[in-house]
Write an enzyme that holds these catalytic residues in place. Structure first.
Site, short mmCIF file in Angstrom:
data_model
loop_
_atom_site.label_atom_id
_atom_site.label_comp_id
_atom_site.label_asym_id
_atom_site.label_seq_id
_atom_site.Cartn_x
_atom_site.Cartn_y
_atom_site.Cartn_z
N CYS A 1 63.92 41.61 70.97
CA CYS A 1 62.81 41.92 71.87
C CYS A 1 61.91 40.69 72.03
CB CYS A 1 62.00 43.08 71.33
SG CYS A 1 60.59 43.53 72.36
N THR B 1 62.91 49.94 77.98
CA THR B 1 61.52 50.35 77.75
C THR B 1 60.92 50.98 78.99
OG1 THR B 1 61.28 48.54 76.15
CG2 THR B 1 59.26 49.52 77.01
#
Length: 682
Positions: free
Chosen positions: A420, A337
């Site tokens: 996640c 990310t």
């Protein structure tokens, strides 16, 4: 005469100088046991005493609180910015002619070239990245390297793939995009639909936006670049599903949901449909056009195309019919990310990475046609083995997203993130929260694998809560559900990044996996010895995914391929940063906006690279990922600057490559958590 005191109560003699000496420094073995990096004593120094930061340092570190502004102030500032001469029209800036804009006086950007040049910042040192490629720069006067431009009329060649077509974006905005394969499989599997259905639209209304045969595919997608786009492939589906869903009513179970609108289609015989479906499945690139023009998603149908097809609810592509990717012993850069952007992946490719994967994209945002989310799917032509990663909470949402990106994007495999740990993702029922819902995992994998012929992979953590491992219960079935590979991160969601990854448990999961399922390990790969121990030491683990190790030292791919600990110099590290800047300027642009965007992502990356300790400074080699570096100085000033954990020093490094920061510049790293020893329990 006073009596003498007994011998057992006599006072101790004065301590000697030897007894008052400081204790000996800890040995390297003792430091390693305490997870402290054993830096050679010659390079140790006391921690720097940081006085009250100056205004410049405070702004650089993001410590200055922003003034709270009213909506009226924001509107006034936006209007002033629009009227500013610094907002030069793109057409005028590219050609240098005030009359080049086709909108003329109605254009909301400035056409005053002289006024723009009077306030434009000085050019940066270096050469325009497009001039280096012997191409014309598309930013013209606005380029920060304008002085290095040459009279080159060669068109700028774009090597980026997967733009978002304006036509497709409009279909997504209007919820007119069709998902026949996903809808059919959701119905066939008996899974619940959570996407809102538009029940009051008539057939004529649904056809209104698709009756124009002259609609062409717009090549825009991204404001900064232009790319080729391929026509999507969509097939007919059974309209009884939409009739059934219209009767459900109610609100969607997830925010930002996208309706699925499907017009009634003429029914075909099962024999005809099965035959056509089989022919279409033989090649992924084969385009099949239905008879009903309302199902074309705005595409033009060739005049000789008279065939139609429907999806067989029973027939689904089996794994042996799909394209197989051999992950074994390939260097896999994890989807990261923020920092795992296209320029960073391109850099890692030059340093030896074999497999790359885009940043995690949320399914609901992709289905809404958000350009910023679709930008995460961009692929560079150098990424020869590339995957896209998506994240969603419900089978129908994920399956429709898989069908969407399968139609519109170029990639080699698709990865579904079920690990996640971020709160905003977990609270919506996606990411690692799915580990508590194995039947939902089954529905997601079964529905998604049935709508694409490309390999489907899944990424999970060991468990949601520490001590309650669940991943081993998935690997035995996930191949039968349709996945071709599973990535196991050796930590729980509760653990986040504290402690070391549990590779013993990863090996246990690999032993339970079917022979044809690729098991990919993830966690704490920071040297070629780590790689050798986990890949060569277990015949059941196909490869390892490298994440933070690549952020801290992207040359880890070179070390693994050359089987050495690279004592890289500070100048060589600066050259790597320079390559990233060049790739960033090509991707985000060489104008002021592109330069500052490149600077922002460079600073985000520098917040990780400061954790690297040069090999020549260590008593024990190689460095471990959980070691906390003490305060030390490098072998030269640049190496010392690169070791600083101060945001002000990161800004100074960026100024070596991109010039002075603009006035009022602020920066605070997005990832502020201490990744060494603090548990984020969320």
């Amino acid at each position: 005469m006073a009596a003498t005191a007994p011998a057992d109560v006599l006072p101790d003699p004065c301590p000697t100088a030897a007894d008052s000496s400081p204790p000996p420094p800890p040995t390297p073995e003792e430091l390693v046991a305490r997870a402290v990096a054993p830096v050679k004593a010659a390079f140790l120094r006391p921690p720097p005493v940081r006085d009250t930061p100056t205004n410049e340092e405070s702004r650089a570190s993001g410590a200055v609180p922003l003034e709270k502004k009213s909506k009226r102030q924001f509107r006034r500032e936006r209007k002033q910015e629009q009227e500013s001469v610094s907002r030069l029209c793109v057409a005028v800036g590219k050609t240098g002619k005030a009359d080049a804009c086709k909108y003329g006086a109605s254009c909301r950007f400035s056409h005053d070239v002289d006024a723009y040049l009077a306030q434009k910042p000085a050019d940066l040192e270096g050469t325009c990245p497009f001039t280096v490629l012997e191409q014309s720069c598309q930013y013209g006067l606005t380029c920060r390297f304008f002085g290095t431009h040459k009279d080159n009329h060669a068109p700028s060649e774009n090597h980026e793939i997967n733009p978002l077509s304006k036509d497709i974006q409009k279909l997504l905005w209007k919820t007119k995009y069709k998902f026949p394969r996903a809808s059919a499989q959701i119905k066939h599997l008996g899974l619940k639909e959570v996407m809102k259905i538009k029940a009051n639209a008539t057939t004529d209304d649904k056809r209104a936006d698709h009756d124009n045969p002259d609609v062409s595919c717009d090549m825009s997608g991204d404001d900064k670049t232009e790319s080729l786009c391929s026509a999507p492939v969509n097939v007919d589906h059974d309209s009884s599903l939409c009739e059934e869903m219209d009767n459900l009513g109610g609100e969607p179970l997830v925010d930002n949901s996208v309706p699925c609108v499907g017009p009634r289609a003429s029914k075909k015989s099962k024999v005809e449909g099965d035959e056509i479906h089989k022919n279409a499945a033989d090649s992924h690139d084969t385009k099949v056009y239905p008879e009903d023009p309302s199902l074309l998603n705005g595409l033009e149908v060739p005049s000789d195309s008279t065939s139609s097809c429907r999806v067989d609810l029973v027939t689904t592509p089996h794994l042996h019919e799909k394209k197989i990717i051999d992950f074994r012993e390939k260097l896999y850069l994890a989807p990261l990310t923020t920092v795992g952007n296209l320029p960073f992946r391109r850099l890692c490719k030059t340093l030896g990475a074999d497999i790359t994967c885009g940043e995690m994209a949320m399914c609901t945002n992709l289905m809404q046609g958000q350009a910023s989310e679709w930008a995460l799917l961009r692929r560079h032509s150098s990424e020869d083995l590339f995957g896209v990663q998506i994240c969603g909470a419900f089978p129908d949402t994920v399956a429709r997203t898989v069908e969407l990106v399968d139609n519109e994007c170029s990639f080699d495999f698709i990865d579904i993130n079920m690990g996640c740990p971020i709160d905003v993702v977990v609270n919506k029922g996606a990411g690692s929260s799915l580990l508590n819902k194995p039947m939902r995992i089954k529905g997601i994998v079964q529905a998604s694998s049935a709508v694409t012929n490309r390999p489907l992979t899944v990424k999970v953590r060991t468990a949601f809560f520490e001590g309650r491992n669940r991943a081993d219960s998935l690997v035995s079935d996930i191949y039968d559900w349709g996945a071709s590979a599973i990535t196991i991160h050796g930590r729980s969601r509760q653990q986040r990044y504290s402690k070391l990854a549990d590779w013993d448990y990863i090996n246990q999961c690999a032993q339970k996996a079917p022979d044809d399922l690729h098991v990919i390990g993830n966690g704490d790969i920071f040297s070629f010895t780590d790689w050798n121990r986990h890949v060569s030491g277990s015949s059941k683990i196909s490869t390892c995914m490298i994440a933070r190790g690549a952020l801290i030292k992207p040359w880890i791919f070179t070390e693994i391929k050359e089987q050495r600990d690279w004592d890289i110099t500070s100048d060589e590290r600066l050259d790597i940063l320079r390559d990233f800047v060049r790739f960033g300027l090509e991707h985000w642009g060489s104008d002021t906006k592109g330069v500052e965007t490149t600077r922002h992502f460079l600073l985000e990356w520098l917040s990780y690279t400061c954790r690297y300790i040069p090999v020549g400074l260590l008593d024990v080699v190689p460095q471990r990922l959980n070691w906390r570096p003490p305060s030390y100085c490098g072998r030269n000033d640049l190496e010392t600057l690169m070791a600083s954990d101060s945001a002000a020093d990161w800004v100074r490094i960026s100024e070596l490559l991109l010039g002075k920061v603009p006035e009022g510049f602020t920066f605070a790293p997005k990832h502020k958590s201490n990744a060494y020893d603090r548990a984020e329990n969320g």
